[in-house]
Design a protein around this motif. Structure first.
Motif, PDB file in Angstrom:
ATOM      1  N   UNK A   1       0.809  -1.215   0.000  1.00 46.65           N
ATOM      2  CA  UNK A   1       0.000   0.000   0.000  1.00 46.65           C
ATOM      3  C   UNK A   1       0.843   1.267   0.000  1.00 46.65           C
ATOM      4  N   UNK A   2       2.146   1.143   0.141  1.00 52.36           N
ATOM      5  CA  UNK A   2       3.014   2.316   0.172  1.00 52.36           C
ATOM      6  C   UNK A   2       3.109   2.953  -1.207  1.00 52.36           C
ATOM      7  N   UNK A   3       3.467   4.227  -1.195  1.00 49.21           N
ATOM      8  CA  UNK A   3       3.782   4.902  -2.461  1.00 49.21           C
ATOM      9  C   UNK A   3       5.172   4.424  -2.905  1.00 49.21           C
ATOM     10  N   UNK A   4       5.534   4.646  -4.161  1.00 50.11           N
ATOM     11  CA  UNK A   4       6.861   4.197  -4.615  1.00 50.11           C
ATOM     12  C   UNK A   4       8.021   4.766  -3.783  1.00 50.11           C
ATOM     13  N   UNK A   5       7.898   5.988  -3.335  1.00 44.86           N
ATOM     14  CA  UNK A   5       8.959   6.569  -2.507  1.00 44.86           C
ATOM     15  C   UNK A   5       9.042   5.865  -1.158  1.00 44.86           C
ATOM     16  N   UNK A   6       7.898   5.606  -0.556  1.00 43.17           N
ATOM     17  CA  UNK A   6       7.881   4.906   0.724  1.00 43.17           C
ATOM     18  C   UNK A   6       8.416   3.485   0.575  1.00 43.17           C
ATOM     19  N   UNK A   7       8.072   2.821  -0.529  1.00 43.51           N
ATOM     20  CA  UNK A   7       8.608   1.472  -0.784  1.00 43.51           C
ATOM     21  C   UNK A   7      10.125   1.511  -0.906  1.00 43.51           C
ATOM     22  N   UNK A   8      10.628   2.522  -1.620  1.00 38.09           N
ATOM     23  CA  UNK A   8      12.070   2.639  -1.792  1.00 38.09           C
ATOM     24  C   UNK A   8      12.752   2.821  -0.439  1.00 38.09           C
ATOM     25  N   UNK A   9      12.199   3.667   0.408  1.00 42.64           N
ATOM     26  CA  UNK A   9      12.778   3.900   1.728  1.00 42.64           C
ATOM     27  C   UNK A   9      12.698   2.625   2.570  1.00 42.64           C
ATOM     28  N   UNK A  10      11.554   1.956   2.541  1.00 38.77           N
ATOM     29  CA  UNK A  10      11.382   0.725   3.321  1.00 38.77           C
ATOM     30  C   UNK A  10      12.395  -0.333   2.899  1.00 38.77           C
ATOM     31  N   UNK A  11      12.497  -0.597   1.591  1.00 36.84           N
ATOM     32  CA  UNK A  11      13.413  -1.644   1.118  1.00 36.84           C
ATOM     33  C   UNK A  11      14.865  -1.230   1.299  1.00 36.84           C
TER      34      UNK A  11
END
Length: 122
Positions: free
Chosen positions: A36-46
């Motif tokens: 459910x994250x935005x692409x930026x949030x996914x990038x930060x998470x990973x």
């Protein structure tokens, strides 16, 4: 009717590893709601996940052998007593065996000398 298709058994090791990694990524995304994250949030998470994994791997590679050696030396000390460096030093073990042998020979010589003196007195 089968919903799941069978995996081909003749896949190469990199292909099987890639499938395993994608399965783990899917499990993490579903478990923690990363999908459910935005692409930026996914990038930060990973990025954080990769950073933590890399740091843990490097620390394991650098410090685990020293830690295992320390534990083995400590166990050697508890079992045998004395110097803990004797676990992997064969010269210390040989020296200790020679000392024990010389002490037993000296005590045997003392015992025979006292026995002969006692016999002479009788």
């Amino acid at each position: 009717m089968e919903y799941r298709t069978k995996e081909p058994e003749n896949q190469s090791v990199p292909q099987r590893f890639g499938r395993w990694l994608s399965l783990k990524q899917y499990q993490i995304e579903v478990t923690f709601g990363v999908y459910m994250f935005t692409p930026t949030e996914k990038f930060i998470f990973w990025s954080v996940v990769f950073l933590l994994y890399a740091m843990g791997s490097i620390a394991t590679i650098l410090y685990l052998p020293q830690h295992i050696l320390f534990i083995i030396n400590r166990a050697w000390f508890y079992v045998n007593g004395g110097e803990s460096s004797g676990a992997f030093g064969s010269s210390n073990v040989v020296a200790a065996a020679k000392n024990a042998l010389s002490l037993s020979l000296e005590s045997t010589n003392d015992l025979t000398s006292t026995a002969t003196e006692t016999l002479r007195e009788l």
